[in-house]
Motif scaffolding. Structure first.
Motif, mmCIF file in Angstrom:
data_model
loop_
_atom_site.group_PDB
_atom_site.id
_atom_site.type_symbol
_atom_site.label_atom_id
_atom_site.label_comp_id
_atom_site.label_asym_id
_atom_site.label_seq_id
_atom_site.Cartn_x
_atom_site.Cartn_y
_atom_site.Cartn_z
ATOM 1 N N PRO A 11 -20.613 47.607 36.922
ATOM 2 C CA PRO A 11 -19.731 48.449 37.745
ATOM 3 C C PRO A 11 -19.393 49.792 37.100
ATOM 4 O O PRO A 11 -19.341 50.814 37.788
ATOM 5 N N GLY A 12 -19.184 49.797 35.789
ATOM 6 C CA GLY A 12 -18.889 51.054 35.099
ATOM 7 C C GLY A 12 -20.051 52.023 35.182
ATOM 8 O O GLY A 12 -19.855 53.249 35.173
ATOM 9 N N THR A 13 -21.267 51.478 35.279
ATOM 10 C CA THR A 13 -22.457 52.318 35.401
ATOM 11 C C THR A 13 -22.448 53.085 36.715
ATOM 12 O O THR A 13 -22.917 54.218 36.786
ATOM 13 N N PHE A 14 -21.911 52.465 37.775
ATOM 14 C CA PHE A 14 -21.778 53.157 39.057
ATOM 15 C C PHE A 14 -20.902 54.398 38.885
ATOM 16 O O PHE A 14 -21.201 55.462 39.440
ATOM 17 N N VAL A 15 -19.807 54.252 38.147
ATOM 18 C CA VAL A 15 -18.879 55.365 37.929
ATOM 19 C C VAL A 15 -19.554 56.467 37.121
ATOM 20 O O VAL A 15 -19.481 57.656 37.459
ATOM 21 N N LEU A 53 -7.846 55.424 34.335
ATOM 22 C CA LEU A 53 -7.685 55.284 35.786
ATOM 23 C C LEU A 53 -8.688 54.296 36.375
ATOM 24 O O LEU A 53 -8.340 53.487 37.240
ATOM 25 N N GLN A 54 -9.920 54.341 35.894
ATOM 26 C CA GLN A 54 -10.931 53.422 36.423
ATOM 27 C C GLN A 54 -10.626 51.981 36.024
ATOM 28 O O GLN A 54 -10.910 51.048 36.787
ATOM 29 N N ASN A 55 -10.058 51.776 34.848
ATOM 30 C CA ASN A 55 -9.652 50.425 34.451
ATOM 31 C C ASN A 55 -8.571 49.880 35.375
ATOM 32 O O ASN A 55 -8.581 48.698 35.733
ATOM 33 N N MET A 56 -7.642 50.743 35.773
ATOM 34 C CA MET A 56 -6.603 50.332 36.713
ATOM 35 C C MET A 56 -7.217 49.944 38.049
ATOM 36 O O MET A 56 -6.850 48.937 38.661
ATOM 37 N N SER A 57 -8.184 50.741 38.514
ATOM 38 C CA SER A 57 -8.846 50.466 39.774
ATOM 39 C C SER A 57 -9.600 49.139 39.723
ATOM 40 O O SER A 57 -9.533 48.327 40.652
ATOM 41 N N ALA A 58 -10.317 48.906 38.624
ATOM 42 C CA ALA A 58 -11.057 47.651 38.464
ATOM 43 C C ALA A 58 -10.117 46.455 38.435
ATOM 44 O O ALA A 58 -10.411 45.399 39.004
ATOM 45 N N ARG A 59 -8.971 46.633 37.792
ATOM 46 C CA ARG A 59 -7.986 45.546 37.709
ATOM 47 C C ARG A 59 -7.452 45.192 39.088
ATOM 48 O O ARG A 59 -7.250 44.025 39.425
ATOM 49 N N LEU A 212 -14.721 53.336 44.759
ATOM 50 C CA LEU A 212 -16.003 52.688 44.492
ATOM 51 C C LEU A 212 -15.856 51.573 43.461
ATOM 52 O O LEU A 212 -16.363 50.456 43.654
ATOM 53 N N HIS A 213 -15.132 51.842 42.385
ATOM 54 C CA HIS A 213 -15.010 50.887 41.276
ATOM 55 C C HIS A 213 -14.285 49.603 41.707
ATOM 56 O O HIS A 213 -14.700 48.490 41.360
ATOM 57 N N SER A 214 -13.197 49.766 42.467
ATOM 58 C CA SER A 214 -12.427 48.595 42.899
ATOM 59 C C SER A 214 -13.243 47.690 43.816
ATOM 60 O O SER A 214 -12.964 46.494 43.930
ATOM 61 N N SER A 215 -14.270 48.254 44.459
ATOM 62 C CA SER A 215 -15.117 47.473 45.356
ATOM 63 C C SER A 215 -16.269 46.802 44.615
ATOM 64 O O SER A 215 -16.476 45.589 44.734
ATOM 65 N N LYS A 222 -15.818 37.474 39.780
ATOM 66 C CA LYS A 222 -14.872 36.883 40.723
ATOM 67 C C LYS A 222 -13.562 36.553 40.008
ATOM 68 O O LYS A 222 -13.528 35.706 39.121
ATOM 69 N N GLY A 223 -12.499 37.266 40.382
ATOM 70 C CA GLY A 223 -11.175 36.955 39.853
ATOM 71 C C GLY A 223 -10.897 37.546 38.489
ATOM 72 O O GLY A 223 -11.689 38.315 37.930
ATOM 73 N N VAL A 224 -9.762 37.112 37.921
ATOM 74 C CA VAL A 224 -9.244 37.714 36.690
ATOM 75 C C VAL A 224 -10.070 37.360 35.455
ATOM 76 O O VAL A 224 -9.917 37.997 34.410
ATOM 77 N N SER A 225 -10.955 36.388 35.584
ATOM 78 C CA SER A 225 -11.792 36.032 34.434
ATOM 79 C C SER A 225 -12.725 37.178 34.035
ATOM 80 O O SER A 225 -13.228 37.215 32.908
ATOM 81 N N GLY A 226 -12.935 38.112 34.951
ATOM 82 C CA GLY A 226 -13.814 39.238 34.657
ATOM 83 C C GLY A 226 -13.103 40.452 34.086
ATOM 84 O O GLY A 226 -13.751 41.460 33.787
ATOM 85 N N LEU A 227 -11.784 40.376 33.903
ATOM 86 C CA LEU A 227 -11.021 41.545 33.455
ATOM 87 C C LEU A 227 -11.482 42.071 32.096
ATOM 88 O O LEU A 227 -11.636 43.278 31.910
ATOM 89 N N LYS A 228 -11.686 41.169 31.141
ATOM 90 C CA LYS A 228 -12.072 41.627 29.799
ATOM 91 C C LYS A 228 -13.459 42.281 29.815
ATOM 92 O O LYS A 228 -13.715 43.255 29.097
ATOM 93 N N PHE A 229 -14.351 41.744 30.663
ATOM 94 C CA PHE A 229 -15.683 42.336 30.774
ATOM 95 C C PHE A 229 -15.617 43.694 31.479
ATOM 96 O O PHE A 229 -16.312 44.637 31.093
ATOM 97 N N ALA A 230 -14.769 43.775 32.506
ATOM 98 C CA ALA A 230 -14.631 45.025 33.262
ATOM 99 C C ALA A 230 -14.079 46.140 32.377
ATOM 100 O O ALA A 230 -14.515 47.300 32.469
ATOM 101 N N LYS A 231 -13.135 45.794 31.524
ATOM 102 C CA LYS A 231 -12.528 46.793 30.628
ATOM 103 C C LYS A 231 -13.560 47.333 29.645
ATOM 104 O O LYS A 231 -13.662 48.550 29.430
ATOM 105 N N LEU A 232 -14.344 46.422 29.054
ATOM 106 C CA LEU A 232 -15.382 46.835 28.109
ATOM 107 C C LEU A 232 -16.482 47.626 28.815
ATOM 108 O O LEU A 232 -16.964 48.640 28.305
#
Length: 405
Positions: A11-15, A53-59, A212-215, A222-232
């Motif tokens: 997802p970060g690559t999209f940004v 800001l993108q981390n907030m959107s992903a969260r 885009l990122h939040s989508s 799926k769900g909060v289990s991906g938060l640490k991966f999304a942040k990195l």
């Protein structure tokens, strides 16, 4: 290797692919030619703000399982205010992205023309540039696959290759490391540099990337289990994008000229100084930047419309598909007929600059909302940092508005 990378990142690559477009490359080139490395601090601050800001959107996407547009509809309760906000977002981003798309495709064409100049067909007095049609058709085919994973893998490949191209170009110029450190750490504002600083920030912190990122983050995890991966993922991908921008500034700072009209000027200047490889590296990098931004701008517009209008549809629904198709078609038409997209892009930049602080305020309100975010809401420190970024965005918005009108 790509398969392994895409299992952790995406997802970060999209940004990164979205904000490292022809406009960003051009602005960074101009900054390097006119001010050397003196404005690198503005670029670094913009990258840090973008990551936050993108981390907030992903969260928001992972915790609420809603995209940013839908979350905004939830948090704004007053019907009239909600309607006005949605109209503002749709007009600024969807129509703005249509303008940007022309610039993205034109940028890809320009990058290709550095390598191969003859891309036009003549029919009597009528001249048609066929390359935008080829690029548009290619992007249509990719997006029409309706496969997040395939698009993600393609973007990872293109972003990595684009990054290597620009980094190699910068290394060829053998930059002065001391000047780099000074440019990043010393907050210099040379005479007549304010416009360029605003442009650097405006092409890095992009409102539609927040939607885009939040989508797309929900497509990956799926769900909060991906938060640490999304942040990195956000930190690495956006950081890499920032490194590309820095590399462009560094390469351009070594060019012995006072003005830069286009990437062609930069390529022509680099060739006699550093050999034909610099020219080809720069051309491919610009071409890749145009392609990746073309793909993501069209997708982002569709996600924005879907969330803001409350469409309960998936990405295969005709409404979603015809939105990105329409954006792509407009870009191809403007590019093929040689219509100069600069004025359209300037209008889009103004609308996005005006929109950015409002989006940032709502973003901060959502991630601080206990009902929506629960235990994953912002901490006091995160809110403080968010407020500082919003104040910076407001300054950018006001300055952009008055400088344009």
């Amino acid at each position: 290797m790509i398969k392994k990378l895409s299992s952790y990142f995406g997802p970060g690559t999209f940004v990164a692919a979205a904000f490292i477009g022809p406009g960003t490359i051009t602005i960074c080139s101009i900054a390097g030619v006119r001010f050397g490395t003196d404005l690198l601090w503005a670029l670094v601050l913009s990258i840090v703000a973008t990551i936050i800001l993108q981390n907030m959107s992903a969260r928001i996407g992972l915790v609420t399982q809603m995209d940013l547009g839908t979350a905004m509809r939830e948090i704004v309760s007053q019907p009239l205010l909600k309607a006005l906000l949605m109209v503002l977002v749709v007009v600024a981003i969807v129509f703005g992205n249509a303008a940007y798309e022309a610039g993205n495709i034109s940028g890809a064409v320009m990058g290709f023309s550095v390598i191969y100049a003859d891309t036009q067909l003549s029919f009597g007095d009528f001249t048609l540039d066929y390359l935008p049609l080829v690029i548009g058709a290619s992007c249509y085919f990719i997006l029409n696959l309706n496969s997040y994973k395939k698009i993600e893998k393609l973007l990872i490949v293109l972003v990595v290759l684009m990054s290597l191209s620009f980094l190699a170009t910068a290394l060829i110029t053998k930059p002065d490391l001391l000047s780099l450190v000074k440019g990043i750490t010393l907050f210099k504002m040379p005479s007549d540099s304010l416009t360029t600083v605003l442009a650097i920030v405006g092409t890095t912190i992009v409102p539609y990337n927040l939607f885009l990122h939040s989508s797309v983050v929900q497509e990956k995890w799926k769900g909060v289990s991906g938060l640490k991966f999304a942040k990195l993922d956000s930190a690495i991908a956006i950081g890499l994008g920032g490194l590309v921008s820095i590399a462009v500034v560094v390469a351009a700072s070594e060019i012995p000229r006072e003005e830069l009209r286009s990437i062609l000027d930069m390529a022509e200047t680099l060739e006699p100084l550093y050999g034909v490889y610099a020219k080809y590296l720069l051309g491919f990098g610009f071409f890749a930047a145009g392609i990746t931004s073309t793909l993501t701008a069209a997708l982002a517009a569709a996600y924005v419309l879907k969330g803001c209008l409350g469409w309960k549809i998936d990405n295969t629904h005709p409404k979603f598909k015809w939105t990105w198709r329409g954006i792509l078609l407009l870009g191809v038409v403007f590019s093929s007929l040689g219509i100069n997209p600069i004025e359209l892009i300037q209008i889009a930049q103004v609308s996005n600059a005006i929109l950015l602080p409002f989006i940032a305020i709502l973003l901060l309100a959502i991630v601080s909302n206990r009902k929506l975010m629960g235990d994953y809401r912002n901490t006091q420190f995160q809110n403080t940092v968010g407020v500082l970024i919003i104040l910076f965005c407001l300054f950018l918005s006001v300055k952009s508005f008055f400088m344009m009108f």
